[in-house]
Write an enzyme that holds these catalytic residues in place. Structure first.
Site, PDB file in Angstrom:
ATOM      1  N   GLU A 149       1.447  -5.525  -8.933  1.00 17.96           N
ATOM      2  CA  GLU A 149       0.884  -6.172  -7.740  1.00 17.96           C
ATOM      3  C   GLU A 149       0.972  -7.695  -7.831  1.00 17.96           C
ATOM      4  O   GLU A 149       1.223  -8.365  -6.824  1.00 17.96           O
ATOM      5  CB  GLU A 149      -0.573  -5.727  -7.547  1.00 17.96           C
ATOM      6  CG  GLU A 149      -0.676  -4.261  -7.151  1.00 17.96           C
ATOM      7  CD  GLU A 149      -2.094  -3.799  -6.898  1.00 17.96           C
ATOM      8  OE1 GLU A 149      -2.263  -2.644  -6.467  1.00 17.96           O
ATOM      9  OE2 GLU A 149      -3.051  -4.583  -7.116  1.00 17.96           O
ATOM     10  N   TYR A 193       0.815  -1.218   0.000  1.00 19.19           N
ATOM     11  CA  TYR A 193       0.000   0.000   0.000  1.00 19.19           C
ATOM     12  C   TYR A 193       0.855   1.277   0.000  1.00 19.19           C
ATOM     13  O   TYR A 193       0.361   2.339   0.398  1.00 19.19           O
ATOM     14  CB  TYR A 193      -0.954  -0.009   1.194  1.00 19.19           C
ATOM     15  CG  TYR A 193      -2.191  -0.874   0.972  1.00 19.19           C
ATOM     16  CD1 TYR A 193      -3.082  -0.598  -0.078  1.00 19.19           C
ATOM     17  CD2 TYR A 193      -2.490  -1.934   1.818  1.00 19.19           C
ATOM     18  CE1 TYR A 193      -4.223  -1.370  -0.273  1.00 19.19           C
ATOM     19  CE2 TYR A 193      -3.640  -2.711   1.621  1.00 19.19           C
ATOM     20  CZ  TYR A 193      -4.495  -2.420   0.581  1.00 19.19           C
ATOM     21  OH  TYR A 193      -5.626  -3.174   0.378  1.00 19.19           O
ATOM     22  N   ASN A 225     -13.352  -3.724   3.893  1.00 22.57           N
ATOM     23  CA  ASN A 225     -14.237  -3.820   2.728  1.00 22.57           C
ATOM     24  C   ASN A 225     -14.048  -5.108   1.927  1.00 22.57           C
ATOM     25  O   ASN A 225     -14.280  -5.140   0.722  1.00 22.57           O
ATOM     26  CB  ASN A 225     -14.084  -2.571   1.853  1.00 22.57           C
ATOM     27  CG  ASN A 225     -12.655  -2.354   1.406  1.00 22.57           C
ATOM     28  OD1 ASN A 225     -11.774  -3.153   1.700  1.00 22.57           O
ATOM     29  ND2 ASN A 225     -12.417  -1.282   0.675  1.00 22.57           N
TER      30      ASN A 225
HETATM   31  P1  IDP Z   1      -9.686   0.501  -3.479  1.00 20.50           P
HETATM   32  O1  IDP Z   1      -9.341  -0.662  -2.575  1.00 20.50           O
HETATM   33  O2  IDP Z   1     -11.141   0.540  -3.818  1.00 20.50           O
HETATM   34  O3  IDP Z   1      -8.788   0.593  -4.678  1.00 20.50           O
HETATM   35  P2  IDP Z   1      -8.148   2.699  -2.344  1.00 20.50           P
HETATM   36  O4  IDP Z   1      -8.542   4.130  -2.389  1.00 20.50           O
HETATM   37  O5  IDP Z   1      -7.022   2.257  -3.225  1.00 20.50           O
HETATM   38  O6  IDP Z   1      -9.464   1.839  -2.608  1.00 20.50           O
HETATM   39  O7  IDP Z   1      -7.795   2.373  -0.840  1.00 20.50           O
HETATM   40  C1  IDP Z   1      -7.110   1.188  -0.480  1.00 20.50           C
HETATM   41  C2  IDP Z   1      -7.765   0.613   0.748  1.00 20.50           C
HETATM   42  O8  IDP Z   1      -7.585   1.518   1.842  1.00 20.50           O
HETATM   43  C3  IDP Z   1      -9.282   0.447   0.660  1.00 20.50           C
HETATM   44  O9  IDP Z   1      -9.677  -0.740  -0.001  1.00 20.50           O
HETATM   45  C4  IDP Z   1      -9.673   0.443   2.119  1.00 20.50           C
HETATM   46  O10 IDP Z   1      -9.394  -0.818   2.745  1.00 20.50           O
HETATM   47  C5  IDP Z   1      -8.718   1.490   2.682  1.00 20.50           C
HETATM   48  N1  IDP Z   1      -9.314   2.845   2.682  1.00 20.50           N
HETATM   49  C6  IDP Z   1      -9.569   3.633   1.618  1.00 20.50           C
HETATM   50  N2  IDP Z   1     -10.095   4.813   1.978  1.00 20.50           N
HETATM   51  C7  IDP Z   1     -10.169   4.770   3.348  1.00 20.50           C
HETATM   52  C8  IDP Z   1     -10.628   5.708   4.344  1.00 20.50           C
HETATM   53  O11 IDP Z   1     -11.070   6.823   4.052  1.00 20.50           O
HETATM   54  N3  IDP Z   1     -10.552   5.286   5.644  1.00 20.50           N
HETATM   55  C9  IDP Z   1     -10.058   4.061   6.008  1.00 20.50           C
HETATM   56  N4  IDP Z   1      -9.616   3.172   5.108  1.00 20.50           N
HETATM   57  C10 IDP Z   1      -9.662   3.520   3.796  1.00 20.50           C
END
Ligand code: IDP
Ligand code: MG
Length: 144
Positions: free
Chosen positions: A128, A51, A114
């Site tokens: 990745e 990440y 999620n």
């Molecule tokens: P994605 O997984 O849909 O590509 P990204 O923006 O790349 O979303 O974020 C990576 C991961 O970081 C997300 O899947 C989620 O687990 C976590 N994440 C993203 N935004 C937030 C936030 O605002 N608060 C807490 N965790 C977040």
């Protein structure tokens, strides 16, 4: 047309809910073929590296803690438009905003927990996949 590959991760929250099989089922139902799969416990270093693009985000520390809180299933999926297709099947990052019937709407808990990861573009998918798998880990078989 050559099949595309993407990286999927079934996250610790989904393992806690006991839904690995249901998530793999969504992949198969959507013509996303599993061509590599490994269960593992991510180290802090491995999760931080994965990440790294988010290292300056306020949620980075929590995200790494979550991703190392239990085992994950890391998978390489193959299929037509696999990157975009898996993103569509997963749904939006925030499960409360994800479309009905998507993996995140059905199995996610909140914007952090999620249920799954999916690469966001063909180039990131390559990086990745290589972060977790050797070329020799990726298998070939016919289906359908
Ligand atoms: P994605 O997984 O849909 O590509 P990204 O923006 O790349 O979303 O974020 C990576 C991961 O970081 C997300 O899947 C989620 O687990 C976590 N994440 C993203 N935004 C937030 C936030 O605002 N608060 C807490 N965790 C977040
Ligand atoms: Mg992302």
């Amino acid at each position: 047309m050559a099949a595309e590959r993407t990286l999927a991760i079934i996250k610790p929250d989904a393992l806690e809910k006991g839904v690995i099989g249901q998530i793999v089922n969504r992949m198969e139902e959507n013509d996303l073929k599993v061509v590599a799969m490994r269960m593992m416990q991510l180290s802090k270093e491995k999760a931080e590296g994965f990440y790294a693009v988010h290292k300056d985000k306020p949620f980075f520390g929590e995200l790494v803690t979550f991703m190392t809180s239990g085992p994950v299933v890391v998978m390489c999926l193959e299929g037509k438009d696999a990157v975009a297709k898996w993103r569509t099947v997963m749904g939006a990052t925030d499960p409360s905003k994800a479309a009905e019937g998507t993996v995140r709407a059905d199995f996610g808990t909140d914007i952090q927990c999620n249920a799954t990861h999916g690469s966001d573009a063909a180039e990131t998918a390559k990086q990745e996949i290589a972060y977790f798998f050797e070329n020799s880990d990726i298998v070939k078989y016919e289906w359908n």
